[in-house]
Scaffold this active site. Structure first.
Site, PDB file in Angstrom:
ATOM      1  N   ASP A  90       3.582   4.814  -0.321  1.00  0.00           N
ATOM      2  CA  ASP A  90       3.996   4.562  -1.697  1.00  0.00           C
ATOM      3  C   ASP A  90       4.524   3.141  -1.890  1.00  0.00           C
ATOM      4  O   ASP A  90       4.607   2.653  -3.014  1.00  0.00           O
ATOM      5  CB  ASP A  90       5.065   5.562  -2.112  1.00  0.00           C
ATOM      6  CG  ASP A  90       6.277   5.541  -1.177  1.00  0.00           C
ATOM      7  OD1 ASP A  90       6.087   5.736   0.045  1.00  0.00           O
ATOM      8  OD2 ASP A  90       7.413   5.336  -1.649  1.00  0.00           O
ATOM      9  N   LEU A 105       3.553  12.007  12.543  1.00  0.00           N
ATOM     10  CA  LEU A 105       2.295  12.503  12.005  1.00  0.00           C
ATOM     11  C   LEU A 105       1.260  12.690  13.103  1.00  0.00           C
ATOM     12  O   LEU A 105       0.533  13.690  13.123  1.00  0.00           O
ATOM     13  CB  LEU A 105       1.769  11.555  10.926  1.00  0.00           C
ATOM     14  CG  LEU A 105       0.443  11.952  10.283  1.00  0.00           C
ATOM     15  CD1 LEU A 105       0.514  13.344   9.666  1.00  0.00           C
ATOM     16  CD2 LEU A 105       0.018  10.917   9.248  1.00  0.00           C
ATOM     17  N   ILE A 126      -3.572  -1.346  18.808  1.00  0.00           N
ATOM     18  CA  ILE A 126      -4.575  -1.636  17.787  1.00  0.00           C
ATOM     19  C   ILE A 126      -4.559  -3.086  17.330  1.00  0.00           C
ATOM     20  O   ILE A 126      -5.465  -3.514  16.606  1.00  0.00           O
ATOM     21  CB  ILE A 126      -4.437  -0.699  16.561  1.00  0.00           C
ATOM     22  CG1 ILE A 126      -3.068  -0.854  15.879  1.00  0.00           C
ATOM     23  CG2 ILE A 126      -4.713   0.740  16.956  1.00  0.00           C
ATOM     24  CD1 ILE A 126      -2.975  -0.073  14.570  1.00  0.00           C
ATOM     25  N   TYR A 134       6.647  -5.458   4.109  1.00  0.00           N
ATOM     26  CA  TYR A 134       6.083  -4.197   4.615  1.00  0.00           C
ATOM     27  C   TYR A 134       5.008  -3.678   3.673  1.00  0.00           C
ATOM     28  O   TYR A 134       3.901  -3.315   4.098  1.00  0.00           O
ATOM     29  CB  TYR A 134       7.199  -3.164   4.772  1.00  0.00           C
ATOM     30  CG  TYR A 134       6.703  -1.745   4.977  1.00  0.00           C
ATOM     31  CD1 TYR A 134       6.191  -1.341   6.206  1.00  0.00           C
ATOM     32  CD2 TYR A 134       6.743  -0.817   3.941  1.00  0.00           C
ATOM     33  CE1 TYR A 134       5.725  -0.044   6.397  1.00  0.00           C
ATOM     34  CE2 TYR A 134       6.289   0.479   4.120  1.00  0.00           C
ATOM     35  CZ  TYR A 134       5.783   0.861   5.352  1.00  0.00           C
ATOM     36  OH  TYR A 134       5.324   2.141   5.535  1.00  0.00           O
TER      37      TYR A 134
END
Length: 306
Positions: free
Chosen positions: A117, A30, A52, A142
């Protein structure tokens, strides 16, 4: 604190020629598409350039960049490995967004955060597309880590949290990196494959998702959104369409999730209702079969290459 003009500019990607977008996870599927789409004013940040999970590094690096918008496309995507290493998954998927949110809150910069999702799954009897207002219930480490990241991202007043499903896009190594590439590789290597047929989803092209993010951020309508290609299938149905379009002759056998026996639980039904995104942008993403056809046209393995 950023000047008012910059804060206003951050909500309007129509002025992309003057916008600085920090793309976190720029080397991923992405991130690569977003970097290509948004052009010269993008500041692509790979993991080597910005970890991060390191809060001081996040603040220091982003203050140096001075972005007008931060787009977080970084994630720990090892669903099964997260069951063994939940702390590592949580560090990237939850604390990472927290660190980005802290910067964005302090500097009044919009935060775009991509989720999944897999924040659903506990309600095994659910069989209609999930809406944004439906209560989440992840069934895996996860999924828990990604849901936690959502909450941190949503602590920023100017946020776009985007849930999506079944992503595939350009990968550095043919045959690896996403479900389509894996199926193409295995289809050339084997005569028979077993694929799960009781998990319902919507495969989504990262090219289409990147374009949708672009369109959504231009609206300035902050919030939580579901964004996928149109339609639905199962992983078995997805594999069948991959092989049909690629002209690969392989025997596919549908199996159950239980037969597959993965360490992490998967949602049995994770089709997302995208009507909020459609109403906000006036756009509907094309059917997943059409997006797949375009992807395969550019994929060497789909034409017998390597």
């Amino acid at each position: 604190m950023l000047p008012t003009g910059r804060r206003q500019l951050a909500t309007n990607l129509d002025q992309a020629h003057t916008m600085r977008a920090a793309i976190i996870g720029a080397r991923g599927q992405l991130g690569t598409e977003l970097t290509t789409l948004l052009g010269d004013e993008v500041v692509p940040l790979t993991r080597d350039e910005l970890d991060i999970t390191d809060q001081p590094a996040v603040l220091r690096t982003l203050r140096d960049v001075q972005p007008d918008v931060v787009i977080n496309a970084a994630a720990w995507n090892g669903v099964d490995l997260a069951e063994e290493q939940p702390a590592a998954a949580f560090a990237v998927n939850a604390l990472g967004p927290r660190h980005l949110a802290m910067f964005c809150g302090l500097e009044e910069v919009p935060l775009v955060h991509v989720s999944t999702d897999y924040v659903f799954g506990l309600n095994s009897g659910h069989a209609v597309p999930w809406r944004e207002e439906d209560p989440p219930g992840p069934a895996s480490a996860y999924g828990v880590s990604k849901l936690s990241g959502e909450y941190f991202a949503r602590s920023v007043p100017q946020h776009y949290v985007i849930r999506t499903c079944g992503l595939y896009g350009r990968t550095p190594k043919p045959g690896y990196g996403n479900f389509v590439q894996t199926m193409l590789r295995l289809g050339h290597e084997r005569d028979e494959l077993c694929v799960v047929d009781d998990q319902h989803c919507t495969p989504t092209s990262v090219r289409d998702l990147a374009s949708a993010i672009h369109s959504l951020v231009k609206t300035g309508a902050f919030g939580l959104y579901h964004v996928t290609n149109s339609g639905r299938t199962t992983w078995y149905g997805f594999a069948s369409e991959i092989f049909r379009q690629a002209g690969i002759d392989v025997h596919l056998r549908p199996i159950t999730t239980t037969e597959y026996g993965a360490p992490a639980a998967r949602p049995a039904f994770s089709v997302l209702d995208c009507s909020k995104f459609e109403a906000t942008t006036g756009q509907t993403l094309r059917p997943w079969q059409e997006a797949l056809a375009d992807y395969l046209a550019e994929t060497p393995l789909a034409h017998g290459g390597s």
